[in-house]
Design a protein around this motif. Structure first.
Motif, PDB file in Angstrom:
ATOM      1  N   GLN A   1      42.047  93.183  26.903  1.00 23.17           N
ATOM      2  CA  GLN A   1      43.175  94.064  26.647  1.00 23.17           C
ATOM      3  C   GLN A   1      42.805  95.543  26.670  1.00 23.17           C
ATOM      4  OE1 GLN A   1      44.119  92.305  22.797  1.00 23.17           O
ATOM      5  NE2 GLN A   1      45.967  91.346  23.667  1.00 23.17           N
ATOM      6  N   SER A   2      41.567  95.848  26.946  1.00 26.67           N
ATOM      7  CA  SER A   2      41.108  97.224  26.814  1.00 26.67           C
ATOM      8  C   SER A   2      41.508  98.096  28.000  1.00 26.67           C
ATOM      9  CB  SER A   2      39.579  97.256  26.668  1.00 26.67           C
ATOM     10  OG  SER A   2      38.958  96.766  27.834  1.00 26.67           O
ATOM     11  N   ILE A   3      41.670  99.374  27.723  1.00 27.73           N
ATOM     12  CA  ILE A   3      41.859 100.406  28.727  1.00 27.73           C
ATOM     13  C   ILE A   3      41.155 101.648  28.207  1.00 27.73           C
ATOM     14  CG2 ILE A   3      44.093 101.109  27.747  1.00 27.73           C
ATOM     15  CD1 ILE A   3      44.947 101.947  30.582  1.00 27.73           C
ATOM     16  N   THR A   4      40.435 102.340  29.054  1.00 26.80           N
ATOM     17  CA  THR A   4      39.669 103.492  28.607  1.00 26.80           C
ATOM     18  C   THR A   4      40.592 104.613  28.134  1.00 26.80           C
ATOM     19  OG1 THR A   4      39.595 104.494  30.809  1.00 26.80           O
ATOM     20  CG2 THR A   4      37.838 102.930  30.243  1.00 26.80           C
ATOM     21  N   TYR A   5      40.037 105.501  27.340  1.00 28.67           N
ATOM     22  CA  TYR A   5      40.805 106.639  26.829  1.00 28.67           C
ATOM     23  C   TYR A   5      41.345 107.494  27.983  1.00 28.67           C
ATOM     24  CZ  TYR A   5      41.551 111.265  24.775  1.00 28.67           C
ATOM     25  OH  TYR A   5      42.071 112.476  24.411  1.00 28.67           O
ATOM     26  N   ILE A   6      40.465 107.811  28.932  1.00 25.86           N
ATOM     27  CA  ILE A   6      40.890 108.595  30.092  1.00 25.86           C
ATOM     28  C   ILE A   6      41.902 107.812  30.924  1.00 25.86           C
ATOM     29  CG2 ILE A   6      40.136 109.668  32.247  1.00 25.86           C
ATOM     30  CD1 ILE A   6      39.368 111.194  29.731  1.00 25.86           C
ATOM     31  N   GLY A   7      41.647 106.500  31.085  1.00 28.45           N
ATOM     32  CA  GLY A   7      42.570 105.664  31.847  1.00 28.45           C
ATOM     33  C   GLY A   7      43.941 105.601  31.211  1.00 28.45           C
ATOM     34  N   CYS A   8      43.967 105.559  29.884  1.00 23.91           N
ATOM     35  CA  CYS A   8      45.243 105.483  29.167  1.00 23.91           C
ATOM     36  C   CYS A   8      46.046 106.769  29.336  1.00 23.91           C
ATOM     37  CB  CYS A   8      44.971 105.210  27.684  1.00 23.91           C
ATOM     38  SG  CYS A   8      46.445 104.800  26.719  1.00 23.91           S
ATOM     39  N   LEU A   9      45.391 107.907  29.159  1.00 18.21           N
ATOM     40  CA  LEU A   9      46.088 109.182  29.327  1.00 18.21           C
ATOM     41  C   LEU A   9      46.517 109.385  30.782  1.00 18.21           C
ATOM     42  CD1 LEU A   9      44.141 111.735  27.085  1.00 18.21           C
ATOM     43  CD2 LEU A   9      46.304 110.578  26.628  1.00 18.21           C
ATOM     44  N   THR A  10      45.683 108.926  31.723  1.00 16.34           N
ATOM     45  CA  THR A  10      46.038 109.037  33.138  1.00 16.34           C
ATOM     46  C   THR A  10      47.259 108.185  33.457  1.00 16.34           C
ATOM     47  OG1 THR A  10      43.717 109.411  33.744  1.00 16.34           O
ATOM     48  CG2 THR A  10      45.212 108.710  35.497  1.00 16.34           C
ATOM     49  N   GLN A  11      47.279 106.962  32.915  1.00 16.78           N
ATOM     50  CA  GLN A  11      48.425 106.088  33.147  1.00 16.78           C
ATOM     51  C   GLN A  11      49.699 106.683  32.568  1.00 16.78           C
ATOM     52  OE1 GLN A  11      49.010 102.289  30.959  1.00 16.78           O
ATOM     53  NE2 GLN A  11      48.976 101.306  32.971  1.00 16.78           N
ATOM     54  N   SER A  12      49.631 107.183  31.340  1.00 15.84           N
ATOM     55  CA  SER A  12      50.825 107.771  30.726  1.00 15.84           C
ATOM     56  C   SER A  12      51.300 108.994  31.510  1.00 15.84           C
ATOM     57  CB  SER A  12      50.539 108.155  29.270  1.00 15.84           C
ATOM     58  OG  SER A  12      49.594 109.206  29.187  1.00 15.84           O
ATOM     59  N   THR A  13      50.354 109.755  32.072  1.00 20.68           N
ATOM     60  CA  THR A  13      50.720 110.925  32.878  1.00 20.68           C
ATOM     61  C   THR A  13      51.503 110.511  34.111  1.00 20.68           C
ATOM     62  OG1 THR A  13      48.758 112.152  32.148  1.00 20.68           O
ATOM     63  CG2 THR A  13      49.843 112.909  34.151  1.00 20.68           C
ATOM     64  N   PHE A  14      50.996 109.505  34.835  1.00 16.59           N
ATOM     65  CA  PHE A  14      51.669 109.076  36.062  1.00 16.59           C
ATOM     66  C   PHE A  14      52.998 108.391  35.765  1.00 16.59           C
ATOM     67  CE2 PHE A  14      47.435 109.565  38.051  1.00 16.59           C
ATOM     68  CZ  PHE A  14      47.824 110.322  39.148  1.00 16.59           C
ATOM     69  N   VAL A  15      53.114 107.704  34.644  1.00 19.37           N
ATOM     70  CA  VAL A  15      54.392 107.101  34.270  1.00 19.37           C
ATOM     71  C   VAL A  15      55.448 108.189  34.098  1.00 19.37           C
ATOM     72  CG1 VAL A  15      55.639 105.916  32.424  1.00 19.37           C
ATOM     73  CG2 VAL A  15      53.475 104.999  33.240  1.00 19.37           C
ATOM     74  N   VAL A  16      55.087 109.268  33.379  1.00 17.62           N
ATOM     75  CA  VAL A  16      56.031 110.360  33.163  1.00 17.62           C
ATOM     76  C   VAL A  16      56.337 111.077  34.479  1.00 17.62           C
ATOM     77  CG1 VAL A  16      56.441 112.526  31.930  1.00 17.62           C
ATOM     78  CG2 VAL A  16      55.259 110.657  30.780  1.00 17.62           C
ATOM     79  N   ILE A  17      55.315 111.234  35.336  1.00 19.44           N
ATOM     80  CA  ILE A  17      55.530 111.911  36.625  1.00 19.44           C
ATOM     81  C   ILE A  17      56.539 111.151  37.474  1.00 19.44           C
ATOM     82  CG2 ILE A  17      54.471 112.432  38.858  1.00 19.44           C
ATOM     83  CD1 ILE A  17      51.950 113.254  37.386  1.00 19.44           C
ATOM     84  N   PHE A  18      56.319 109.853  37.663  1.00 23.30           N
ATOM     85  CA  PHE A  18      57.168 109.100  38.587  1.00 23.30           C
ATOM     86  C   PHE A  18      58.534 108.783  37.988  1.00 23.30           C
ATOM     87  CE2 PHE A  18      52.891 107.976  40.346  1.00 23.30           C
ATOM     88  CZ  PHE A  18      53.056 108.677  41.524  1.00 23.30           C
ATOM     89  N   ALA A  19      58.613 108.612  36.668  1.00 27.66           N
ATOM     90  CA  ALA A  19      59.921 108.458  36.037  1.00 27.66           C
ATOM     91  C   ALA A  19      60.712 109.757  36.160  1.00 27.66           C
ATOM     92  CB  ALA A  19      59.764 108.067  34.575  1.00 27.66           C
ATOM     93  N   GLY A  20      60.025 110.889  35.972  1.00 21.31           N
ATOM     94  CA  GLY A  20      60.680 112.179  36.137  1.00 21.31           C
ATOM     95  C   GLY A  20      61.079 112.441  37.572  1.00 21.31           C
ATOM     96  N   LEU A  21      60.212 112.059  38.516  1.00 26.45           N
ATOM     97  CA  LEU A  21      60.541 112.229  39.934  1.00 26.45           C
ATOM     98  C   LEU A  21      61.766 111.416  40.309  1.00 26.45           C
ATOM     99  CD1 LEU A  21      59.842 113.351  42.736  1.00 26.45           C
ATOM    100  CD2 LEU A  21      58.300 111.391  43.046  1.00 26.45           C
ATOM    101  N   GLU A  22      61.857 110.200  39.784  1.00 25.69           N
ATOM    102  CA  GLU A  22      63.021 109.362  40.079  1.00 25.69           C
ATOM    103  C   GLU A  22      64.297 110.000  39.550  1.00 25.69           C
ATOM    104  OE1 GLU A  22      64.298 104.657  39.762  1.00 25.69           O
ATOM    105  OE2 GLU A  22      62.217 105.320  39.823  1.00 25.69           O
TER     106      GLU A  22
END
Length: 315
Positions: free
Chosen positions: A90-111
């Protein structure tokens, strides 16, 4: 202000939708199926539009960008979830987690931006048909897409750079299937008042402007349509807006539904399940909405699947 995390964080744990091991294979199969349908459906929309020069118009250009955004948003969240289930990790790295949240906000905002741009496109086509090609030139259409990407990226980076100032406790469990920014804030030991205030105020402004633009555009459209002398003209005008209105209703309806459910429910599991409604379902259903309600897309898809896209080009 120094954007520096104050705690040595190595990994977060994504708890997913359930902790029942017997349900994990079912969830894996379900989300894998939805992801494949999402990728295939949106890819077909993009290929159909690109292969038929009759569809090389601003409306279908924006639709292809929306389909690409749907693919990117789904790819940001679902594959990591599937890997975690398959690896039983279930693990995700700290950098990976922040990167994922960044791209989620980017693409949701783009949509959200693209949906507002598409509403403006329909307004120009129906309310100012004689000036439509002058207003929505190819260069201006590309500019609107690039502007949307810049705005959504800036919006995402603002929140995630602010998240770097937080320090975290020993409990690193995120009760979600992806790294949602609000869930990350809940794990912080430091004061999150500024972050929370910024998220809600910026999000309200960001999405509020888009919703206001869509409402304004369609108010103008409805007023213009009802002034048309013939029923056939009204039907044709409304038919060009039906697919977009359906997608807008699905995107914002599920998004607002999840937002209000999170405010009245403290259950992290229920919020995670509800998030599927706006992070997975609209991206999977959008291609079906456009392919079923739009005649040009249906023809292009039929010819593309039959391997005869160039017959239509020469008609």
């Amino acid at each position: 202000m120094q954007f520096k995390n104050q705690t040595a964080v190595s990994d977060f744990l994504l708890l997913g939708l359930t902790d029942d091991p017997e349900l994990q294979p079912l969830i894996f199969s379900l989300f894998l199926s939805m992801y494949l349908i999402t990728i295939l459906g949106n890819l077909l929309i993009i290929l159909a539009i690109s292969s038929d020069y009759h569809l090389h118009t601003p409306m279908f250009f924006f639709l292809s960008i929306l389909a690409l955004s749907d693919i990117c948003l789904s790819t940001t969240t679902i594959p990591k979830m599937l890997v975690n289930i398959q690896a039983q990790d279930q693990s995700i790295t700290y950098i990976g987690c922040l990167t994922q949240s960044t791209f989620v906000v980017i693409f949701a905002g783009l949509e959200s931006c693209i949906l507002a741009v598409m509403a403006y496109d329909r307004y120009a086509a129906i309310c100012q048909p004689l000036r439509y090609q002058v207003i929505l030139t190819p260069d201006f259409s590309v500019f609107l897409v690039l502007l949307s990407l810049v705005i959504s990226t800036s919006h995402a980076l603002l929140h995630n750079l602010m998240a770097l100032r937080l320090s975290f406790c020993t409990n690193m469990q995120i009760s979600h299937f992806f790294c949602e920014l609000a869930q990350i804030f809940k794990l912080a030991c430091s004061d999150i008042f500024i972050n929370t205030l910024l998220v809600y105020s910026a999000a309200n402004i960001f999405f509020g402007v888009h919703v206001a633009g869509i409402i304004f555009s369609y108010a103008k459209i409805f007023f213009s349509v009802f002034r048309m002398p013939t029923v056939a003209g009204r039907y044709k005008a409304f038919s060009t807006c039906g697919s977009h209105l359906s997608v807008v209703s699905l995107f914002y309806g599920t998004g607002f539904g999840v937002y209000f459910s999170s405010t009245v429910s403290d259950s992290s599991t229920k919020n995670a399940v509800a998030s599927v409604l706006y992070i997975v379902i609209p991206q999977m259903i959008n291609p079906f909405i456009y392919s079923l309600r739009n005649r040009e897309i249906k023809i292009a898809l039929h010819l593309l699947i039959m391997g005869k896209p160039f017959i239509f080009l020469c008609d």
